[in-house]
Design a protein around this motif. Structure first.
Motif, PDB file in Angstrom:
ATOM      1  N   MET A 106      53.925  36.315  38.018  1.00 21.14           N
ATOM      2  CA  MET A 106      53.983  35.520  37.976  1.00 21.14           C
ATOM      3  C   MET A 106      52.300  35.143  38.960  1.00 21.14           C
ATOM      4  SD  MET A 106      57.712  35.298  40.896  1.00 21.14           S
ATOM      5  CE  MET A 106      56.938  33.597  41.781  1.00 21.14           C
ATOM      6  N   VAL A 107      52.233  36.220  40.165  1.00 21.28           N
ATOM      7  CA  VAL A 107      50.814  36.194  40.692  1.00 21.28           C
ATOM      8  C   VAL A 107      48.903  36.497  40.194  1.00 21.28           C
ATOM      9  CG1 VAL A 107      51.298  35.564  42.833  1.00 21.28           C
ATOM     10  CG2 VAL A 107      50.877  38.026  41.957  1.00 21.28           C
ATOM     11  N   THR A 108      49.417  37.120  39.073  1.00 21.41           N
ATOM     12  CA  THR A 108      48.209  37.647  38.876  1.00 21.41           C
ATOM     13  C   THR A 108      47.553  37.243  37.659  1.00 21.41           C
ATOM     14  OG1 THR A 108      49.475  40.208  37.848  1.00 21.41           O
ATOM     15  CG2 THR A 108      47.795  39.805  37.229  1.00 21.41           C
ATOM     16  N   ASP A 109      47.794  36.506  36.669  1.00 15.97           N
ATOM     17  CA  ASP A 109      46.687  35.271  36.472  1.00 15.97           C
ATOM     18  C   ASP A 109      46.043  34.699  37.163  1.00 15.97           C
ATOM     19  OD1 ASP A 109      47.418  36.926  33.679  1.00 15.97           O
ATOM     20  OD2 ASP A 109      48.589  35.591  33.389  1.00 15.97           O
ATOM     21  N   ALA A 114      40.761  33.033  39.431  1.00 15.57           N
ATOM     22  CA  ALA A 114      40.899  32.639  41.122  1.00 15.57           C
ATOM     23  C   ALA A 114      38.924  33.818  41.590  1.00 15.57           C
ATOM     24  CB  ALA A 114      41.038  32.819  42.503  1.00 15.57           C
ATOM     25  N   MET A 115      39.586  35.415  41.668  1.00 14.14           N
ATOM     26  CA  MET A 115      38.951  35.946  41.838  1.00 14.14           C
ATOM     27  C   MET A 115      37.578  36.521  41.299  1.00 14.14           C
ATOM     28  SD  MET A 115      41.453  39.283  43.388  1.00 14.14           S
ATOM     29  CE  MET A 115      41.406  39.643  41.504  1.00 14.14           C
ATOM     30  N   HIS A 116      37.486  35.892  39.783  1.00 16.13           N
ATOM     31  CA  HIS A 116      36.292  35.570  38.955  1.00 16.13           C
ATOM     32  C   HIS A 116      35.541  34.247  39.124  1.00 16.13           C
ATOM     33  CE1 HIS A 116      34.208  35.616  35.576  1.00 16.13           C
ATOM     34  NE2 HIS A 116      34.777  34.311  34.840  1.00 16.13           N
ATOM     35  N   ASP A 117      36.513  33.284  39.100  1.00 16.89           N
ATOM     36  CA  ASP A 117      35.505  31.968  40.057  1.00 16.89           C
ATOM     37  C   ASP A 117      34.922  32.479  40.917  1.00 16.89           C
ATOM     38  OD1 ASP A 117      34.398  29.147  40.023  1.00 16.89           O
ATOM     39  OD2 ASP A 117      36.407  28.948  41.018  1.00 16.89           O
ATOM     40  N   LEU A 118      35.437  32.972  41.803  1.00 16.60           N
ATOM     41  CA  LEU A 118      34.679  33.273  43.872  1.00 16.60           C
ATOM     42  C   LEU A 118      33.619  34.198  43.229  1.00 16.60           C
ATOM     43  CD1 LEU A 118      34.506  33.269  46.514  1.00 16.60           C
ATOM     44  CD2 LEU A 118      36.129  34.615  46.584  1.00 16.60           C
ATOM     45  N   ARG A 119      34.110  34.864  42.759  1.00 14.61           N
ATOM     46  CA  ARG A 119      32.724  36.328  42.413  1.00 14.61           C
ATOM     47  C   ARG A 119      31.765  35.676  41.593  1.00 14.61           C
ATOM     48  NH1 ARG A 119      30.311  39.703  38.750  1.00 14.61           N
ATOM     49  NH2 ARG A 119      29.615  41.982  39.539  1.00 14.61           N
ATOM     50  N   THR A 120      31.733  34.715  40.665  1.00 15.92           N
ATOM     51  CA  THR A 120      30.827  35.361  40.313  1.00 15.92           C
ATOM     52  C   THR A 120      29.977  33.289  40.834  1.00 15.92           C
ATOM     53  OG1 THR A 120      32.487  34.230  37.625  1.00 15.92           O
ATOM     54  CG2 THR A 120      30.424  32.708  37.800  1.00 15.92           C
ATOM     55  N   LEU A 121      30.493  32.557  41.389  1.00 17.19           N
ATOM     56  CA  LEU A 121      29.904  32.451  42.610  1.00 17.19           C
ATOM     57  C   LEU A 121      29.048  33.091  43.556  1.00 17.19           C
ATOM     58  CD1 LEU A 121      32.015  28.974  42.889  1.00 17.19           C
ATOM     59  CD2 LEU A 121      30.161  28.926  42.044  1.00 17.19           C
ATOM     60  N   LEU A 122      29.569  33.412  44.271  1.00 20.50           N
ATOM     61  CA  LEU A 122      28.658  34.445  45.127  1.00 20.50           C
ATOM     62  C   LEU A 122      27.702  35.251  44.769  1.00 20.50           C
ATOM     63  CD1 LEU A 122      31.985  35.852  46.977  1.00 20.50           C
ATOM     64  CD2 LEU A 122      30.579  34.425  47.899  1.00 20.50           C
TER      65      LEU A 122
END
Length: 134
Positions: A106-109, A114-122
């Motif tokens: 239910m939550v993995t994707d 979200a984590m990929h997007d955040l990591r890219t921005l950071l």
């Protein structure tokens, strides 16, 4: 509780506040609040209410409130982010120790995106800061 009321009351709303002047010195000894302005915290705009002209004291009180409010909101933003870090840690622990397969499905994707997007921005923002320092 203080026996003396403040001269101004700020009814907070999403992007600012309605500003009221508090009056307790009337013949009925009631608390009356007269709206004098609307304040926008995003752009700092102050709009007098109706045909009112704001006094220097009114503007000083509004500017003080606006500075305090912006500082409070900035502190809350940082606190929210630090809480998000805690939640990421709680989530990692949950994934490792208690998560069932159907729950992970239910939550993995959503989490990975979200984590990929955040990591890219950071990473981009950190690289920009490092480039400025050179």
């Amino acid at each position: 509780m203080s026996t003396e009321l403040p001269e101004y009351y700020f009814r907070v709303r999403e992007n600012g506040a309605f500003v009221f002047k508090v009056d307790t010195q009337n013949r009925h000894r009631r608390i009356e609040m007269d709206q004098i302005a609307v304040v926008n915290t995003r752009n700092g705009e102050v709009k007098p209410h109706g045909d009112r002209t704001l006094s220097n004291a009114d503007m000083a009180a509004i500017e003080d409130w606006l500075a305090d409010r912006k500082a409070l909101l900035a502190a809350r933003d940082i606190d929210d982010i630090l809480r998000a870090v805690d939640h990421l840690n709680y989530t990692a622990h949950w994934v490792q120790t208690r998560a069932e397969e159907d729950q992970l499905d239910m939550v993995t994707d959503s989490l990975l995106l979200a984590m990929h997007d955040l990591r890219t921005l950071l990473v981009r923002k950190k690289a920009e800061r490092l480039m400025k320092g050179d």
